[in-house]
Design a protein around this motif. Sequence first.
Motif, PDB file in Angstrom:
ATOM      1  N   ASN A  52       0.750  -1.126  -0.073  1.00  0.00           N
ATOM      2  CA  ASN A  52      -0.104   0.091   0.063  1.00  0.00           C
ATOM      3  C   ASN A  52       0.849   1.259   0.086  1.00  0.00           C
ATOM      4  OD1 ASN A  52      -2.342  -1.530  -0.084  1.00  0.00           O
ATOM      5  ND2 ASN A  52      -2.469  -1.619   2.333  1.00  0.00           N
ATOM      6  N   ARG A  53       1.979   1.196   0.703  1.00  0.00           N
ATOM      7  CA  ARG A  53       2.894   2.176   0.686  1.00  0.00           C
ATOM      8  C   ARG A  53       3.425   2.648  -0.282  1.00  0.00           C
ATOM      9  NH1 ARG A  53       5.487   0.637   4.704  1.00  0.00           N
ATOM     10  NH2 ARG A  53       7.621   0.476   3.767  1.00  0.00           N
ATOM     11  N   LEU A  54       4.304   1.519  -1.026  1.00  0.00           N
ATOM     12  CA  LEU A  54       5.258   1.647  -2.265  1.00  0.00           C
ATOM     13  C   LEU A  54       4.408   1.419  -3.603  1.00  0.00           C
ATOM     14  CD1 LEU A  54       8.273  -0.096  -0.622  1.00  0.00           C
ATOM     15  CD2 LEU A  54       7.996   2.155  -0.645  1.00  0.00           C
ATOM     16  N   GLN A  55       3.670   0.776  -3.458  1.00  0.00           N
ATOM     17  CA  GLN A  55       2.837   0.373  -5.002  1.00  0.00           C
ATOM     18  C   GLN A  55       3.973  -0.023  -5.947  1.00  0.00           C
ATOM     19  OE1 GLN A  55      -0.779   1.086  -5.917  1.00  0.00           O
ATOM     20  NE2 GLN A  55      -0.608   0.699  -3.511  1.00  0.00           N
ATOM     21  N   PRO A  56       4.781  -1.193  -5.454  1.00  0.00           N
ATOM     22  CA  PRO A  56       5.761  -1.469  -6.536  1.00  0.00           C
ATOM     23  C   PRO A  56       5.265  -2.270  -7.615  1.00  0.00           C
ATOM     24  CG  PRO A  56       5.457  -3.389  -4.614  1.00  0.00           C
ATOM     25  CD  PRO A  56       4.540  -2.176  -4.460  1.00  0.00           C
ATOM     26  N   THR A  57       6.131  -2.213  -8.790  1.00  0.00           N
ATOM     27  CA  THR A  57       5.717  -2.916 -10.032  1.00  0.00           C
ATOM     28  C   THR A  57       6.557  -3.934 -10.489  1.00  0.00           C
ATOM     29  OG1 THR A  57       7.074  -1.146 -11.237  1.00  0.00           O
ATOM     30  CG2 THR A  57       4.612  -0.656 -10.970  1.00  0.00           C
ATOM     31  N   ASP A  58       7.852  -4.145  -9.997  1.00  0.00           N
ATOM     32  CA  ASP A  58       8.699  -5.040 -10.338  1.00  0.00           C
ATOM     33  C   ASP A  58       8.172  -6.473  -9.924  1.00  0.00           C
ATOM     34  OD1 ASP A  58      10.944  -6.153  -7.972  1.00  0.00           O
ATOM     35  OD2 ASP A  58      10.023  -4.333  -7.557  1.00  0.00           O
ATOM     36  N   TRP A  59       8.382  -7.736 -10.781  1.00  0.00           N
ATOM     37  CA  TRP A  59       7.825  -8.628 -10.597  1.00  0.00           C
ATOM     38  C   TRP A  59       8.323  -9.584  -9.305  1.00  0.00           C
ATOM     39  CZ3 TRP A  59      10.622 -13.586 -10.634  1.00  0.00           C
ATOM     40  CH2 TRP A  59      11.791 -13.573 -11.119  1.00  0.00           C
ATOM     41  N   GLN A  60       9.771  -9.448  -8.839  1.00  0.00           N
ATOM     42  CA  GLN A  60      10.317 -10.199  -7.831  1.00  0.00           C
ATOM     43  C   GLN A  60       9.698  -9.562  -6.575  1.00  0.00           C
ATOM     44  OE1 GLN A  60      14.260  -9.419  -9.048  1.00  0.00           O
ATOM     45  NE2 GLN A  60      14.555 -11.589  -9.252  1.00  0.00           N
ATOM     46  N   THR A  61       9.485  -8.432  -6.562  1.00  0.00           N
ATOM     47  CA  THR A  61       8.956  -7.574  -5.182  1.00  0.00           C
ATOM     48  C   THR A  61       7.414  -8.076  -5.161  1.00  0.00           C
ATOM     49  OG1 THR A  61      10.517  -5.722  -5.589  1.00  0.00           O
ATOM     50  CG2 THR A  61       8.488  -5.551  -4.118  1.00  0.00           C
ATOM     51  N   LEU A  62       6.665  -7.907  -6.195  1.00  0.00           N
ATOM     52  CA  LEU A  62       5.376  -8.399  -6.248  1.00  0.00           C
ATOM     53  C   LEU A  62       4.928  -9.649  -5.591  1.00  0.00           C
ATOM     54  CD1 LEU A  62       4.011  -6.475  -9.526  1.00  0.00           C
ATOM     55  CD2 LEU A  62       3.528  -6.015  -7.075  1.00  0.00           C
ATOM     56  N   VAL A  63       5.994 -10.791  -6.306  1.00  0.00           N
ATOM     57  CA  VAL A  63       5.757 -12.112  -5.852  1.00  0.00           C
ATOM     58  C   VAL A  63       6.063 -12.327  -4.323  1.00  0.00           C
ATOM     59  CG1 VAL A  63       6.593 -14.393  -6.209  1.00  0.00           C
ATOM     60  CG2 VAL A  63       6.483 -13.191  -8.227  1.00  0.00           C
ATOM     61  N   THR A  64       6.969 -11.598  -3.954  1.00  0.00           N
ATOM     62  CA  THR A  64       7.460 -11.744  -2.384  1.00  0.00           C
ATOM     63  C   THR A  64       6.357 -11.143  -1.657  1.00  0.00           C
ATOM     64  OG1 THR A  64       9.834 -11.486  -2.792  1.00  0.00           O
ATOM     65  CG2 THR A  64       9.196 -11.163  -0.577  1.00  0.00           C
ATOM     66  N   ILE A  65       5.866 -10.154  -1.874  1.00  0.00           N
ATOM     67  CA  ILE A  65       4.870  -9.545  -0.936  1.00  0.00           C
ATOM     68  C   ILE A  65       3.428 -10.492  -1.365  1.00  0.00           C
ATOM     69  CG2 ILE A  65       3.025  -7.569  -1.393  1.00  0.00           C
ATOM     70  CD1 ILE A  65       5.277  -5.695  -2.065  1.00  0.00           C
ATOM     71  N   GLY A  66       3.293 -10.898  -2.489  1.00  0.00           N
ATOM     72  CA  GLY A  66       1.909 -11.761  -2.609  1.00  0.00           C
ATOM     73  C   GLY A  66       2.189 -13.101  -1.733  1.00  0.00           C
ATOM     74  N   ASN A  67       3.502 -13.790  -1.655  1.00  0.00           N
ATOM     75  CA  ASN A  67       3.498 -14.993  -0.481  1.00  0.00           C
ATOM     76  C   ASN A  67       3.293 -14.497   0.823  1.00  0.00           C
ATOM     77  OD1 ASN A  67       4.268 -16.945  -2.289  1.00  0.00           O
ATOM     78  ND2 ASN A  67       6.129 -15.961  -3.008  1.00  0.00           N
ATOM     79  N   GLY A  68       3.800 -13.435   1.196  1.00  0.00           N
ATOM     80  CA  GLY A  68       3.667 -12.784   2.371  1.00  0.00           C
ATOM     81  C   GLY A  68       2.023 -12.429   2.733  1.00  0.00           C
ATOM     82  N   ALA A  69       1.498 -11.659   2.024  1.00  0.00           N
ATOM     83  CA  ALA A  69       0.137 -11.320   1.928  1.00  0.00           C
ATOM     84  C   ALA A  69      -0.834 -12.370   2.093  1.00  0.00           C
ATOM     85  CB  ALA A  69      -0.051 -10.349   1.012  1.00  0.00           C
ATOM     86  N   ALA A  70      -0.390 -13.509   1.309  1.00  0.00           N
ATOM     87  CA  ALA A  70      -1.415 -14.719   1.137  1.00  0.00           C
ATOM     88  C   ALA A  70      -1.514 -15.333   2.623  1.00  0.00           C
ATOM     89  CB  ALA A  70      -0.849 -15.658   0.221  1.00  0.00           C
ATOM     90  N   VAL A  71      -0.515 -15.242   3.382  1.00  0.00           N
ATOM     91  CA  VAL A  71      -0.442 -16.142   4.591  1.00  0.00           C
ATOM     92  C   VAL A  71      -1.475 -15.198   5.529  1.00  0.00           C
ATOM     93  CG1 VAL A  71       1.001 -16.768   6.483  1.00  0.00           C
ATOM     94  CG2 VAL A  71       1.733 -17.183   4.157  1.00  0.00           C
ATOM     95  N   TYR A  72      -0.930 -13.911   5.424  1.00  0.00           N
ATOM     96  CA  TYR A  72      -1.985 -13.058   6.358  1.00  0.00           C
ATOM     97  C   TYR A  72      -3.375 -13.047   5.732  1.00  0.00           C
ATOM     98  CZ  TYR A  72      -3.705  -8.590   8.561  1.00  0.00           C
ATOM     99  OH  TYR A  72      -4.587  -8.181   9.223  1.00  0.00           O
ATOM    100  N   ALA A  73      -3.884 -13.142   4.641  1.00  0.00           N
ATOM    101  CA  ALA A  73      -5.103 -13.279   4.316  1.00  0.00           C
ATOM    102  C   ALA A  73      -5.564 -14.563   4.813  1.00  0.00           C
ATOM    103  CB  ALA A  73      -5.119 -13.217   2.790  1.00  0.00           C
ATOM    104  N   ARG A  74      -4.802 -15.724   4.764  1.00  0.00           N
ATOM    105  CA  ARG A  74      -5.235 -16.899   5.046  1.00  0.00           C
ATOM    106  C   ARG A  74      -5.452 -17.051   6.562  1.00  0.00           C
ATOM    107  NH1 ARG A  74      -0.607 -19.518   3.528  1.00  0.00           N
ATOM    108  NH2 ARG A  74      -1.380 -19.588   1.337  1.00  0.00           N
ATOM    109  N   TRP A  75      -4.663 -16.543   7.315  1.00  0.00           N
ATOM    110  CA  TRP A  75      -4.721 -16.633   8.707  1.00  0.00           C
ATOM    111  C   TRP A  75      -5.783 -15.844   9.118  1.00  0.00           C
ATOM    112  CZ3 TRP A  75       0.940 -16.708  11.483  1.00  0.00           C
ATOM    113  CH2 TRP A  75       1.452 -17.907  10.941  1.00  0.00           C
ATOM    114  N   GLU A  76      -6.006 -14.570   8.810  1.00  0.00           N
ATOM    115  CA  GLU A  76      -7.005 -13.588   9.318  1.00  0.00           C
ATOM    116  C   GLU A  76      -8.287 -13.736   8.476  1.00  0.00           C
ATOM    117  OE1 GLU A  76      -6.388 -11.653  12.100  1.00  0.00           O
ATOM    118  OE2 GLU A  76      -4.880 -13.115  12.268  1.00  0.00           O
TER     119      GLU A  76
END
Length: 961
Positions: free
Chosen positions: A159-183
């Motif tokens: 939300n803060r950085l709005q990244p566009t490069d694929w490696q950053t997006l995939v890393t964020i996606g993996n982390g955010a997915a766990v949060y979405a799953r848990w919460e």
Amino acid sequence: MSHVLCISGLLSIVLGNALLANEELLAEAETELQLGDYQDAQKWFQKLIGQDDLNEDLLVPAIIGMSRVHAEQGEYEKAVDVLKRGVDRVEKSSRLWARLAEIHFETGEHAQARREIRKALDLDSQDLLALLVNAHLLTESGKLEEATEQFRSFVRVYNRLQPTDWQTLVTIGNGAAVYARWESVSQIFRFVVNTLCPDALKDNGDCWQAYVLSGNLLLEKYNEGQALPEFQSALEINPQCVEALVSMAHASLQDSKLDLAEGFAKQALKTNPNHVNALLVLAAVGILSEDETAAEENLQKALKINPLKQETLGYFAALDILQNRELTPQQCEQILSSQGGESKTEFTEIWTELTQRNPKPGAFLETIAATLDARRKYDHAEVFYRKAIDVMPQLSGPQTSLGMLYMRTGRVAEAQQILDSAFEADPFHVRVSNMRKLINVLNGYDAIASDHFVVRAAESDQLLAKMVSEYLEEIYPELTERYGFEPPVRSQFEIYSSAKDQSGHAWFSTRMIGLPWIQTVGASTGKIVAMTSPNESEEKFNWMRVIRHEFVHVLTLQKTNFNIPHWFTEAISVTEENIAMPVDWHRLLLKRFDNNSLFELATINNGFQKPEGPDDWTLAYCQSFLYAQYMQQEFGEEALRKLLDAYCVTGVTEEALQSAFDIPLDTFESGYRQFIEAKVRSSRNQLPPEVLNFEQAQKLVEESPEDSAAHAQLALAMYAAVGFEQPVLDLIETALKLDSGDPLASALKASHLLSSDNTDEALKVLASSSGSSTQSPIFLRVQAAAFEKAGRIEEAEQVLKLAMARFPLEPRFPKQLNELYELSGAETEKKAVSLKKLASLDYDDISSRKSLARLYFSTKQYPEAIRWAKEGIAVDALDAETHRILADSYFKNQQTDRGISAYENLLMLDQTTFDDHLQFAKLLRKAKQFDRAKSVLRKLLNEDPDHVEAKTLLKLTERGL
């Protein structure tokens, strides 16, 4: 001065060109890596790393790329070595320390990973990979609140950085997915799948990681239809993509397609022989197919690579529980509650060691629960699901699975409560959504409760449900006595019909697996039985046979506490169907015997659980049935009960055979092999030879151009496609020129003559055939037809009787004989013989059974009429004529109570007559049920006030006469 400037300018150009070349080289190396061309990628990365003066901005990604080349091929030590040398060169690179920690985490070196993460975060507190690995390390330490906050940070970073490069997006996606799953934040799930992953692909079209991430999230929700194309897309980019292959394997496991799961896992291991999750798939396949030795071998490999992975330890613990039959659910509960217990097993040792470093091992507990659940250890599985929910409520899987377990065990009300809560938290979970819809359908069904059963069905199937209930109570004493077991609670049977735009079969399938397709029409979990309503099936099937088969599963599974192997519970259930071996099974047995590809006890479960084709599945049933026949022949009628009792004590087949029959496994198999050889000889003698297809026949002609039989076979193959066209007639003549007495060619020529009403010529052709004609089923059929057409009925009858004796497994001969008898007005017993033969060859055939019921009723042989009417109703529960024959036969046979019940069933149908109700009233009066009789008669007189017999009966009934 000008010379100095010139040299300086040239140097800048050279350096600039070198930098540009290195950037292009890095881009090429990373592309090859993404495409799975590891050899070329390694070559380019090595060229970059080998430069002593390489720019740090290029060196770091080159080192990380090289580590990926090694890791994606399972060379973890080489990957670590590359990274260690990398941090020596670029000590202040957080990315290198984070990557090093990631590999150490994946190989179970958590302490080392923590040290490296600290270094990474000291250098850059916002390094995303370091934060992700740290969150996983916190999870593995049981620090779930801290881990949750860490996973949540990925949402904030995006939300803060709005990244566009694929490696950053995939890393964020993996982390955010766990949060979405848990919460249970469903909007994040949608965002990752629908926005973040597509954005990563926009930045790099070769980003297979985005496809795998979105596919795995969809697969979690059992949305296989959308998940599989994601994995396929990843494999189109990188055909060696191990993560995609392993995900495909998990998808196959979800569908119980063990053969596919095994295939995908093995394919993944060709690229990465040390991929832990691929090894765990093979272990799961081994456990589910009851090959625990193979499972343990793969678990040992996985443990060596990562000794701390919760799922690996969970499988080890589950295996120990499965093998330790004395460990009760209550003892498991005591161990998990830290109250300990007298039993010291591998499970208790793992639990003690694991909880010292992680007091909240949710993944470990969920793995045990799911494994025990899949092996039908429902009471044990419930203990572990509940503990997983207790220690790690963030995991939605245990809660959902517990709800599904309750459905499998018939605890629908409890399941509904859990699944409603699960759906509220995760509305995208396909199986949860499907099962909630099914519960709504099931709650609308009426229930018929009897002494030992509860049968549920829709209003439209109430007659069927009533008959199922009555039939179950009828067979209950026989079967429970035979196998020495009575279920402690009423067994639940559910009959599914069309509702809410879904077929009955779709609802039945949802009931069993949570998805709308399963191969069979009836199934049992051992606690409940479900069946597709035969009333709406396109092909009629014998529902009594299905019900009996599934109830026997309930008895054998529960009696052995689900320790009975798959092949043996099927052996008993198929045996209890009381049918002859189907003709298709005979043919398949011959085919597989000739190919030397029959199963043995060591492999037979593969036919059920990971068949290589539909033949394997059918053969597994066939051979299970034959194992049962062999045991009864060799060890007596009590053999099945003896082996069943043995499985109550041990789950090991070798031990069970020794206990039941005092015989070692190899001796048992040797005897079975001799039994099969005799069976094959018998089948070969009873079956007509298989007809060749066009390609086979043409090849035979090419190989043997002077063989009359080859030309006749080709003529037959062509006739089946085009009829008696001129090329077919030419082939027949060619065959007869080579051998004027060729039986098949003679039969084909005679058949052509009969089609032109040239009966006399046809008989002449048949008479000139060779003596071997009696070995040709086609010749015998044509000869019988010719005799019949010529009015020579007795000769036609004799030919068909000869054919039935020679080929007793060919259904066309009794059918042809029955048609002959119908035309000639043959006596009852003759008709009965051909009809009974037809019925024995097809247990789902209504016509033969209905004809037998009619036949015996018309000749006042009421016990036989009752038998065949009941068999007819078992195939078509809604056939009014068959119900009428049954009811009238009971009435005529003085079986008053059964007759009343049969009339009640008949009158539940729409196609009833005035006389049906009148007969019912007579039977009620005879049984002295005067009030009911009066009620029926008054309704009839409302319809026809002048009906003399009804009026007379009513007067008599009113007087109690």
